[in-house]
Design a protein around this motif. Sequence first.
Motif, PDB file in Angstrom:
ATOM      1  N   CYS B  21       0.822  -1.020  -0.122  1.00 47.88           N
ATOM      2  CA  CYS B  21       0.325  -0.240   0.013  1.00 47.88           C
ATOM      3  C   CYS B  21       1.043   1.608   0.017  1.00 47.88           C
ATOM      4  CB  CYS B  21      -0.724   0.019   1.000  1.00 47.88           C
ATOM      5  SG  CYS B  21      -1.932   1.746   1.163  1.00 47.88           S
ATOM      6  N   CYS B  24      -0.243   3.706   3.257  1.00 47.73           N
ATOM      7  CA  CYS B  24       0.447   3.066   4.663  1.00 47.73           C
ATOM      8  C   CYS B  24       1.357   1.817   4.844  1.00 47.73           C
ATOM      9  CB  CYS B  24      -0.922   2.713   5.671  1.00 47.73           C
ATOM     10  SG  CYS B  24      -1.766   0.948   4.617  1.00 47.73           S
ATOM     11  N   CYS B  35      -6.123  -1.817  -0.110  1.00 45.26           N
ATOM     12  CA  CYS B  35      -5.787  -2.216   1.314  1.00 45.26           C
ATOM     13  C   CYS B  35      -7.188  -1.889   2.328  1.00 45.26           C
ATOM     14  CB  CYS B  35      -4.669  -0.424   1.623  1.00 45.26           C
ATOM     15  SG  CYS B  35      -4.103  -1.286   3.294  1.00 45.26           S
ATOM     16  N   GLU B  37      -6.260  -2.036   5.867  1.00 49.08           N
ATOM     17  CA  GLU B  37      -5.931  -1.607   6.593  1.00 49.08           C
ATOM     18  C   GLU B  37      -5.822  -0.098   6.928  1.00 49.08           C
ATOM     19  OE1 GLU B  37      -4.122  -2.879   8.580  1.00 49.08           O
ATOM     20  OE2 GLU B  37      -4.485  -4.925   7.853  1.00 49.08           O
ATOM     21  N   CYS B  38      -6.061   0.801   5.451  1.00 48.80           N
ATOM     22  CA  CYS B  38      -6.519   1.853   5.596  1.00 48.80           C
ATOM     23  C   CYS B  38      -7.443   2.021   4.579  1.00 48.80           C
ATOM     24  CB  CYS B  38      -5.232   3.277   5.217  1.00 48.80           C
ATOM     25  SG  CYS B  38      -4.550   2.688   3.375  1.00 48.80           S
TER      26      CYS B  38
HETATM   27 ZN   LIG Z   1      -3.153   1.218   3.890  1.00 46.93          ZN
END
Ligand SMILES: [Zn+2]
Lengths: 386, 136
Positions: B21, B24, B35, B37-38
């Motif tokens: 990514c 992040c 992504c 995560e973000c």
């Molecule tokens: Zn990310």
Amino acid sequence: MVEVVIAGIGQTRVEEHWAVSLRELAFMAIEQAQLDAGGLQPQVLYVGNMLAPQLSHQAHLATLLADFAGLTGIEAATVEAAGASGGAALRAGYLAVASGQADVALVVGVEKFTDVVGSGVEAALATSSDGDYEAIHGLTSTAQAALLMRRYMHEFNVPRQAFAGFPVTAHANGAGNKNAMYQKAITPETYHKAGVVSDPLNMFDIAPNADGAAALVLARPDVLPPHASPLPVRIAGSSSVSDTLALHDRNDPLSFQAARLSVERACQRARISPLQVDLFELYDLYSIYGVLSLESAGFAQRGEGWKLVHDDHISLKGTMPVSTMGGLKARGNPGGATGIYQVVEAVQQLRGQAGVNQIPEARRALVQCLGGPAAIAVTHVLEVGS
Amino acid sequence: MEISRHWRLRKQRYSLVGEECPHCKAKLFPPRDVCPECGHEAKTLYNFSGRGKVYSYTTVYEPPAGYEENAPYTVALVKLDEGPMVTAQLTDLGDQPVEIGTPVEMVTRRLRQDGDERGLIIYGYKFRPILASQPA
Ligand SMILES: [Zn+2]
């Protein structure tokens, strides 16, 4: 939103129905549910099915079943959400009535595993996982449960014997259900001596796949015949939540997040806490799924669900009875029909029709089915009385 | 056609190509373009080292159709050193007992032979234990 009640239930025995076809099996359950509902005529049919295209070479099931049941002309659609197909079909029916689009909805779950034998069944089941990144590596549904069980035992230092309570309870309850596949109690010794299937899972940690169909008639209360008997059961909460399809994509595979959120949302809509239910029909496809479901629903802390089982809190006389008519383990697992069986059985409890398995004064039930390792979870709260 | 389905995945199957990514720096395998995560777009290719540790494992005695000739086989969740987890078979085990935490590395092996008239053989990643004596 309109209130939705369950006005009729129907089910076949779960077994190897060699002599009966997919459509005939479904119709057996539909007929019973319609009779039980006093002949209410549905405007929609939702079918919960998981594998008919692979196992029976039959897609487009909803049209076939509406046709076969003499209901040509009504709206009909099949709902597939792997092992949660039954629950997802019920939710579709619930939404149709709650939104005012239909006064009466018919929901039927049906699965016919015995049209295929051997490795073909495992291959069909594996299509519900991530085909490119799980199934291609020879991962089976059973192996996936074994991966979770081994990791659970490792992280929380749990002995394998601790899981015996699930099959022992389920089989004890199956003995009181004439529609169950297995109607004989087993002892903890039977569990301990059972052959390993996919270590650490043994054959009693795994629910048997079999044929079955179950049906529900849903309705808005004002269309019920006057003095409806038996008691209509209200759907007080309904929720469906998805997670990552592949187990390896979860930050914490031992926490069934979809199961947790789905219980939270269904209970929120019913304005209750999960602790206010009298029974929990959970998805005990594998013993480890039962343990993780208890933890996700909030009945135990993470890593401690096995203690509820070990200390006998889950039997009919326990503080939180589960699998009250045998669960997947003893009643059997008819794939996309399972989520409907769970609701039929909870309705039996709430109507006071559960026979020797009756939980005294049961007023409220939590019912949950899962697709894959809680890649999707569908939860309903059912209530009776005011 | 099944051949194109497997051909499309050759970078993942043969050399564990995933994504990083750009926002992040999370490492992603399998590639998923968004992504987790973000929530941003993540399409930058990233080559994984192929090293990791066993998170859990089990043995399959009753395989699905197409995997019979390998049975029984060991399948595992492998936590890659860069973060993501993958599902894969363990191979070259010899007498060495597998345990949770065993360090493993990627190798390329035959995954299955398709039962169709073409007899397509599908190769891809499996993992084998890294021997203790071997320099890291
Ligand atoms: Zn990310």
